[in-house]
Design an enzyme around this catalytic site. Sequence first.
Site, PDB file in Angstrom:
ATOM      1  N   GLY A   1     -38.845 -23.535 -30.357  1.00 36.42           N
ATOM      2  CA  GLY A   1     -37.701 -22.882 -30.864  1.00 36.42           C
ATOM      3  C   GLY A   1     -37.615 -21.623 -30.075  1.00 36.42           C
ATOM      4  O   GLY A   1     -36.755 -20.795 -29.968  1.00 36.42           O
ATOM      5  N   ASP A   2     -38.781 -21.010 -29.177  1.00 40.54           N
ATOM      6  CA  ASP A   2     -38.757 -19.839 -28.660  1.00 40.54           C
ATOM      7  C   ASP A   2     -38.892 -19.737 -27.330  1.00 40.54           C
ATOM      8  O   ASP A   2     -39.390 -18.641 -26.824  1.00 40.54           O
ATOM      9  CB  ASP A   2     -40.036 -18.954 -29.507  1.00 40.54           C
ATOM     10  CG  ASP A   2     -41.548 -19.334 -29.201  1.00 40.54           C
ATOM     11  OD1 ASP A   2     -41.370 -20.689 -28.581  1.00 40.54           O
ATOM     12  OD2 ASP A   2     -42.563 -19.078 -29.508  1.00 40.54           O
TER      13      ASP A   2
ATOM     14  N   ASN B   1       9.048   1.167 -22.384  1.00 42.90           N
ATOM     15  CA  ASN B   1       8.130   2.300 -21.828  1.00 42.90           C
ATOM     16  C   ASN B   1       7.836   3.249 -23.094  1.00 42.90           C
ATOM     17  O   ASN B   1       8.470   3.633 -23.550  1.00 42.90           O
ATOM     18  CB  ASN B   1       9.099   3.139 -20.921  1.00 42.90           C
ATOM     19  CG  ASN B   1       8.071   4.192 -20.040  1.00 42.90           C
ATOM     20  OD1 ASN B   1       7.418   4.006 -19.183  1.00 42.90           O
ATOM     21  ND2 ASN B   1       7.950   5.563 -20.761  1.00 42.90           N
TER      22      ASN B   1
ATOM     23  N   GLY C   1     -52.533 -23.637 -23.576  1.00 42.06           N
ATOM     24  CA  GLY C   1     -53.432 -25.065 -23.231  1.00 42.06           C
ATOM     25  C   GLY C   1     -53.565 -25.292 -21.855  1.00 42.06           C
ATOM     26  O   GLY C   1     -52.635 -25.226 -21.164  1.00 42.06           O
TER      27      GLY C   1
ATOM     28  N   ARG D   1     -45.322 -10.590 -33.962  1.00 41.71           N
ATOM     29  CA  ARG D   1     -45.453  -9.682 -32.832  1.00 41.71           C
ATOM     30  C   ARG D   1     -44.017  -9.142 -32.485  1.00 41.71           C
ATOM     31  O   ARG D   1     -44.040  -8.219 -31.830  1.00 41.71           O
ATOM     32  CB  ARG D   1     -46.041 -10.469 -31.546  1.00 41.71           C
ATOM     33  CG  ARG D   1     -47.679 -10.116 -31.977  1.00 41.71           C
ATOM     34  CD  ARG D   1     -48.258 -11.078 -30.476  1.00 41.71           C
ATOM     35  NE  ARG D   1     -48.178 -12.122 -30.516  1.00 41.71           N
ATOM     36  CZ  ARG D   1     -48.167 -13.404 -29.492  1.00 41.71           C
ATOM     37  NH1 ARG D   1     -48.490 -12.671 -28.247  1.00 41.71           N
ATOM     38  NH2 ARG D   1     -48.239 -14.270 -29.805  1.00 41.71           N
TER      39      ARG D   1
ATOM     40  N   ASN E   1     -42.475 -13.974 -27.692  1.00 43.64           N
ATOM     41  CA  ASN E   1     -43.355 -13.572 -28.844  1.00 43.64           C
ATOM     42  C   ASN E   1     -43.248 -12.046 -29.281  1.00 43.64           C
ATOM     43  O   ASN E   1     -43.810 -11.561 -30.292  1.00 43.64           O
ATOM     44  CB  ASN E   1     -44.928 -13.799 -28.344  1.00 43.64           C
ATOM     45  CG  ASN E   1     -45.161 -15.285 -28.170  1.00 43.64           C
ATOM     46  OD1 ASN E   1     -44.883 -16.189 -29.011  1.00 43.64           O
ATOM     47  ND2 ASN E   1     -45.507 -15.712 -27.011  1.00 43.64           N
TER      48      ASN E   1
ATOM     49  N   ARG F   1      -8.439  -4.175 -28.956  1.00 42.67           N
ATOM     50  CA  ARG F   1      -8.907  -4.359 -30.305  1.00 42.67           C
ATOM     51  C   ARG F   1      -8.537  -6.073 -30.635  1.00 42.67           C
ATOM     52  O   ARG F   1      -7.503  -6.188 -29.954  1.00 42.67           O
ATOM     53  CB  ARG F   1      -8.939  -3.455 -31.630  1.00 42.67           C
ATOM     54  CG  ARG F   1      -9.838  -2.382 -31.328  1.00 42.67           C
ATOM     55  CD  ARG F   1      -9.346  -1.318 -32.213  1.00 42.67           C
ATOM     56  NE  ARG F   1      -9.435  -1.702 -33.675  1.00 42.67           N
ATOM     57  CZ  ARG F   1      -8.973  -1.082 -34.659  1.00 42.67           C
ATOM     58  NH1 ARG F   1      -8.236  -0.144 -34.539  1.00 42.67           N
ATOM     59  NH2 ARG F   1      -8.982  -1.798 -35.818  1.00 42.67           N
TER      60      ARG F   1
ATOM     61  N   ARG G   1      13.639  15.209 -35.405  1.00 40.34           N
ATOM     62  CA  ARG G   1      12.743  16.329 -35.429  1.00 40.34           C
ATOM     63  C   ARG G   1      13.548  17.443 -35.679  1.00 40.34           C
ATOM     64  O   ARG G   1      14.895  17.378 -35.545  1.00 40.34           O
ATOM     65  CB  ARG G   1      11.924  16.650 -33.875  1.00 40.34           C
ATOM     66  CG  ARG G   1      13.338  16.736 -33.013  1.00 40.34           C
ATOM     67  CD  ARG G   1      12.798  16.542 -31.542  1.00 40.34           C
ATOM     68  NE  ARG G   1      13.581  17.061 -30.645  1.00 40.34           N
ATOM     69  CZ  ARG G   1      14.001  16.476 -29.256  1.00 40.34           C
ATOM     70  NH1 ARG G   1      13.178  15.666 -28.993  1.00 40.34           N
ATOM     71  NH2 ARG G   1      14.761  16.877 -28.653  1.00 40.34           N
TER      72      ARG G   1
END
Length: 460
Positions: A106-107, A381, A144, A21, A232, A337, A444
């Site tokens: 396990g779920d 800076n 159950g 499912r 599920n 990062r 420059r």
Amino acid sequence: MTNSSINQLSAIILAAGEGTRMKSKMPKVLHTVLGRELLNHVIDSAKSAGTERICVVIGHKGDEVKEKIGDCVEYVEQKERLGTGHAVMQADGFIQEEGDVLVLYGDTPLITGETLKRLIDTHRKENNGVTILSAIVENPAGYGRIIRDEKGNFLKNVEHKDASEEELKVNEINGGMYCFKAKLLKEALKELTNNNSQKEYYLTDTLEIILSKGHRVNALVVEDSDEILGVNSRVQLAQVTQIMKRRINKMHMEAGVTIIDPENTYIEPEVKIGKDTIIYPGCNLQGKTVIGEDCIIGPNSTIKSSQVADKVTVQNSVVLESIINSNTTVGPFAYLRPNSNIGSHVRIGDFVEIKNSTIGNHTKVSHLTYIGDADVGERVNFGCGTVVVNYDGISKHRTKIGNDAFIGCNTNLISPVTVHDEAYTAAGSTITEDVPAKALAIARARQINKNDWVEKRKKK
Ligand code: UD1
Ligand code: MG
């Protein structure tokens, strides 16, 4: 109980199912809730309840499960899915003769170590052959049912599909978690048959078998029935995520963290946060992140596997696998990062990206700057729009900037290059050679003013 072997505890976790499912390429138990696999949540709880060994029953895409979860547990394979009892039979070689064994699914990621401990304690105190974790629920459909006599003694479990009209009305359900006396489980497994509507070997039939041999069997009702919720489908995955989110946020608030909008704040289980820190809406705090005291985090920030010291502000930013020292402000709209180590009293402003770099204390990187693979000193800076040109198309190179340097606006620093202490770069420079201490580097073209240029052009 002085015999230490009596207190042996292991766990078997059933995870062979396909999880149809979920409509997924991935085995169900590897889907995550707040960054952790369903199965790992269950393993964590079993471990915190004191289990020494854990055996996971794998089946569908078992190799993927093994690869992801690793060797912190043992594995057995169930080649065909013939029921929960059949699954446990595959682990027969794992079940010891002495002590107790938990059987879990396990779920069911919401089960806590504390509840499992209570299950084990009750089991041992009452000297039960097996103790079931049950729950009282409004809608017992599918589960159950726990059938008791008029005195409340456990009689049996009946699966929904095998239950009578009367039994279907019972709202105490089998939560699917059990603590067995290991030896009795081993014996009972030998007697299981698949004589039922589903032609499956039901684990739940061992309960009656153990009872019929004169052992006590009881069900402990869990206080919070959310704990036995299974996943599920994707809808249930989301429901379980919401419950776990609330549980974690509540824990942090009770420990002194302000969360402005707990519905809209996602904190993963291993995150630690200091007192008087305020979390604004829209934050995702992930992995093993540690956040100090008196911080302001958010709104809308993601911090993953990072260390954030006291009095830090992170606003509308993303921080991955990095360190931020105290009194530093990050953002809005900054991106740190992996492997960035930011000093204290630093200012990382808007649209700044930093990767694999160290930034010294009191340095200011206020806006529109990229710093990659660089070691930056203290009190530096950065003018607006600086780029550390760390990649030449083939390799990455490192740049060094000394203490008290001043990087003019729109400087390109072509790596590898060093700007020594107290040096300046002129705005708009493309720096390809090292700059000596206290020097000014101008790289420059000189400005030429062509006087009366406009008038001359008009005449042409
Ligand atoms: C089971 C219980 C039911 C309980 C419910 C709680 C039985 C017979 N019934 O029913 O009383 O209320 O859980 O959620 O045990 N699995 C295997 N191999 C198999 C079959 C199942 O590994 O051959 C695993 C599944 O992957 C799953 C777990 O066992 O993780 C439970 O199986 P499932 O089919 O969901 O049992 P339920 O019908 O829900
Ligand atoms: Mg189920």
